[in-house]
Motif scaffolding. Structure first.
Motif, mmCIF file in Angstrom:
data_model
loop_
_atom_site.group_PDB
_atom_site.id
_atom_site.type_symbol
_atom_site.label_atom_id
_atom_site.label_comp_id
_atom_site.label_asym_id
_atom_site.label_seq_id
_atom_site.Cartn_x
_atom_site.Cartn_y
_atom_site.Cartn_z
ATOM 1 N N UNK A 30 0.841 -1.199 0.000
ATOM 2 C CA UNK A 30 0.000 0.000 0.000
ATOM 3 C C UNK A 30 0.867 1.236 0.000
ATOM 4 N N UNK A 31 0.321 2.283 -0.634
ATOM 5 C CA UNK A 31 1.001 3.572 -0.580
ATOM 6 C C UNK A 31 0.613 4.247 0.729
ATOM 7 N N UNK A 32 1.471 5.141 1.200
ATOM 8 C CA UNK A 32 1.262 5.778 2.503
ATOM 9 C C UNK A 32 0.043 6.695 2.463
ATOM 10 N N UNK A 33 -0.820 6.514 3.459
ATOM 11 C CA UNK A 33 -1.993 7.365 3.564
ATOM 12 C C UNK A 33 -3.209 6.816 2.841
ATOM 13 N N UNK A 57 1.874 20.895 3.816
ATOM 14 C CA UNK A 57 3.247 20.779 3.340
ATOM 15 C C UNK A 57 3.958 19.596 4.009
ATOM 16 N N UNK A 58 3.782 19.506 5.332
ATOM 17 C CA UNK A 58 4.413 18.419 6.078
ATOM 18 C C UNK A 58 3.841 17.065 5.644
ATOM 19 N N UNK A 59 2.517 17.016 5.475
ATOM 20 C CA UNK A 59 1.873 15.764 5.077
ATOM 21 C C UNK A 59 2.405 15.306 3.719
ATOM 22 N N UNK A 60 2.532 16.264 2.792
ATOM 23 C CA UNK A 60 3.029 15.939 1.458
ATOM 24 C C UNK A 60 4.444 15.369 1.545
ATOM 25 N N UNK A 61 5.270 15.993 2.386
ATOM 26 C CA UNK A 61 6.637 15.524 2.566
ATOM 27 C C UNK A 61 6.638 14.109 3.173
ATOM 28 N N UNK A 66 8.142 10.838 1.418
ATOM 29 C CA UNK A 66 9.257 10.145 2.070
ATOM 30 C C UNK A 66 8.959 8.667 2.291
ATOM 31 N N UNK A 67 7.789 8.396 2.842
ATOM 32 C CA UNK A 67 7.447 6.996 3.143
ATOM 33 C C UNK A 67 7.328 6.194 1.839
ATOM 34 N N UNK A 110 8.794 6.829 -0.979
ATOM 35 C CA UNK A 110 10.123 6.680 -1.557
ATOM 36 C C UNK A 110 10.896 5.566 -0.849
ATOM 37 N N UNK A 111 10.751 5.510 0.483
ATOM 38 C CA UNK A 111 11.430 4.465 1.257
ATOM 39 C C UNK A 111 10.902 3.078 0.863
ATOM 40 N N UNK A 112 9.577 2.973 0.707
ATOM 41 C CA UNK A 112 8.962 1.717 0.264
ATOM 42 C C UNK A 112 9.522 1.294 -1.096
ATOM 43 N N UNK A 113 9.520 2.267 -2.014
ATOM 44 C CA UNK A 113 9.948 1.983 -3.380
ATOM 45 C C UNK A 113 11.401 1.523 -3.397
#
Lengths: 347, 347
Positions: free
Chosen positions: A137-140, A286-290, A294-295, A297-300
């Motif tokens: 799953x993607x984050x969120x 902004x923070x949520x988007x980051x 990030x999560x 990208x780490x998964x990928x």
């Protein structure tokens, strides 16, 4: 041989003739001078249709032509004619199927993957096979909640990174003889041992033994060692019970070990996920988007490193679900429905 | 207000206590000193659990903890205890649901998208609504064959770029009064007119009128003009009949026009698709790879240009299917099954 070829050609000629005549009949019934797909001379048209039969490259054009005839035929209001014409159309399609003329005879199936896909397996759950649902799953996207909901509804175990960590910590502690109930969380490993009472002791030890084997990974990075430990644990569990597993490249690990399973990817549009993370983590946009980036990208990067594949590509999973199209409960129901209609139950 | 808060807090405290006690009971039954999730002092643990209740950020940890307890509880062999413990667990989960404490209460659903998703719509096919299946596909995935198979099985119309082109050519010809049956292919537009006999003439003309409106696109590039013509035709058709439509950004066009539909993306791993194109187009691997990349790139650029979205991302469709996991006929059956189990039939 020549006779066989001649025979084949005769069949194709007859079939092409039927297509020409069907088109003509539909056109006459509709009574519109716009009604016809094949408007030329009968013999020459038949020659052209045969050419399309013969070349898989052309077969999609023939299919569009047939679709036009059937779209048209379906609109005939005289019921008797409608039925006759549709019957002839169905028979033509069946004959094309039988002669293996159309492009869908060039298969896309990956027989190895399909053979491990519980959704299509003919013989499900042979000795030692269980219902295993791998969810990425993607984050969120709400994937964790959906996975938990699926396991809760099916009443099967649920494993995520957190639980894996606890189990492996427990196994390490057992190995070191450092068991202290007041300090440790539950071990699913000990539970595994309890599942098959006859084998309890053996399994308990075989898991312990696994840990001692871990020494051979000592040359690896911690990340690699953890990955290989998790992989072994996963395959071990998969031989014993049904479960839902979140992430962990579980789909690829199970495929490499010839263990049947279903792989599902859950995602949602980026902005929808950002919105959810804002609410969930009490952060600004902004923070949520980051965080989401990030999560993900780490998964990928984790997935790419251990599988060589691109994470989140629908071609890597049996099924991908957009949770924004269904909601969390809706996605759980959707997945349960998919299992049900494909005749999948707990093993 | 203070009372309400106190009451809420009391409920949470009671619930946290039940979780602590359930864990303890399962641990006692299992008789393993590894069995416990919450091992500290009762009151302090309850305080911690309440903290997890209160923060959606922490709720996934609580969920993992609950999953561990239930994984463990499920392995209890004494049937009476097993039942009692699982009943208590279910009630705890239900109470958490009721108190809206868990993260899945932060929804991911896009209500607008979900409201147009035929798979979840509560009231399907109101006046003027039809079963419309939008299929996008990567090149070589067999998506065309699968889409055609679905339409053939459901006995509804099938539209692809080829057919759209024919229909629009016909409409242009009608506009210019250049109708010549011997030169033209069938017009689905004329068929549309025939579907509702009472309205036949009117509809015929309204389509004709549409063409005259096309003049206002004359300032646009041919690609844009064709796109807008196709969009109008698509929305027009969608108000009149059921159909399967391949590509054409149909999903986005229908969404923008508030027309319910299902969007499905069909793909397969790159190498599987290359293999298929080699067989289909009689080309070598290198050429097939180039063709697949070129067609996919063209699709992506078309989609991006007209929708601003990234083509092929699972978050843009209701459902994505990996045809290599099912094969062509298998994918058709899978999609038909999904429709069936969600109670979807022709309108």
């Amino acid at each position: 041989m020549i006779n066989e070829y001649a025979d084949e050609h005769k069949k194709m000629r007859a079939l092409a003739g039927r297509i020409y005549d069907l088109d003509k009949r539909v056109y006459e019934e509709i009574g519109s001078n716009l009604g016809r797909v094949f408007t030329g001379d009968r013999d020459r048209t038949i020659d052209n249709i045969i050419k399309m039969f013969a070349d898989t490259k052309e077969s999609h054009i023939l299919r569009s032509d047939l679709a036009l005839i059937s779209n048209m035929a379906r609109s005939i209001r005289n019921k008797k004619v409608h039925k006759a014409v549709m019957t002839e159309y169905d028979e033509i399609v069946k004959t094309i199927d039988k002669l293996k003329l159309n492009s869908d005879k060039v298969e896309i199936i990956d027989k190895y993957i399909a053979g491990l896909n519980t959704l299509v397996m003919k013989k499900r759950f042979l000795e030692g096979q269980h219902l295993i649902i791998c969810i990425s799953r993607s984050y969120g996207s709400g994937g964790d909640d959906i996975g938990f909901g699926v396991s809760d509804n099916l009443e099967i175990d649920y494993y995520d990174a957190e639980i894996f960590k606890t189990v492996l910590k427990r196994l390490e502690a057992e190995k070191d003889g450092l068991i202290d109930a007041s300090q440790m969380k539950i071990s699913s490993a000990s539970k595994l041992a309890k599942k098959n009472p006859g084998l309890a002791r053996d399994e308990h030890f075989s898991l312990k033994e696994k840990i001692s084997k871990l020494n051979r990974y000592h040359g690896l990075s911690i990340r690699d060692a953890v990955f290989f430990n998790q992989s072994e644990l996963l395959c071990d569990m998969a031989r014993k019970q049904d479960f839902v597993v979140m992430g962990r490249c579980a789909d690829v690990i199970l495929t490499n070990n010839c263990i049947p399973h279903i792989s599902i990817f859950i995602t949602a549009p980026l902005m929808q996920r950002v919105q959810r993370i804002m609410e969930l983590n009490h952060v600004d946009k902004k923070t949520a988007l980051r965080q989401v980036r990030e999560v993900d990208r780490a998964h990928a990067s984790y997935y790419k490193y251990y599988t060589g594949r691109r994470w989140g590509q629908a071609g890597n999973y049996d099924l991908s679900v957009n949770s924004a199209s269904y909601g969390i409960k809706g996605s759980v129901d959707f997945i349960l429905n998919v299992l049900k209609v494909n005749g999948i139950e707990k093993s």
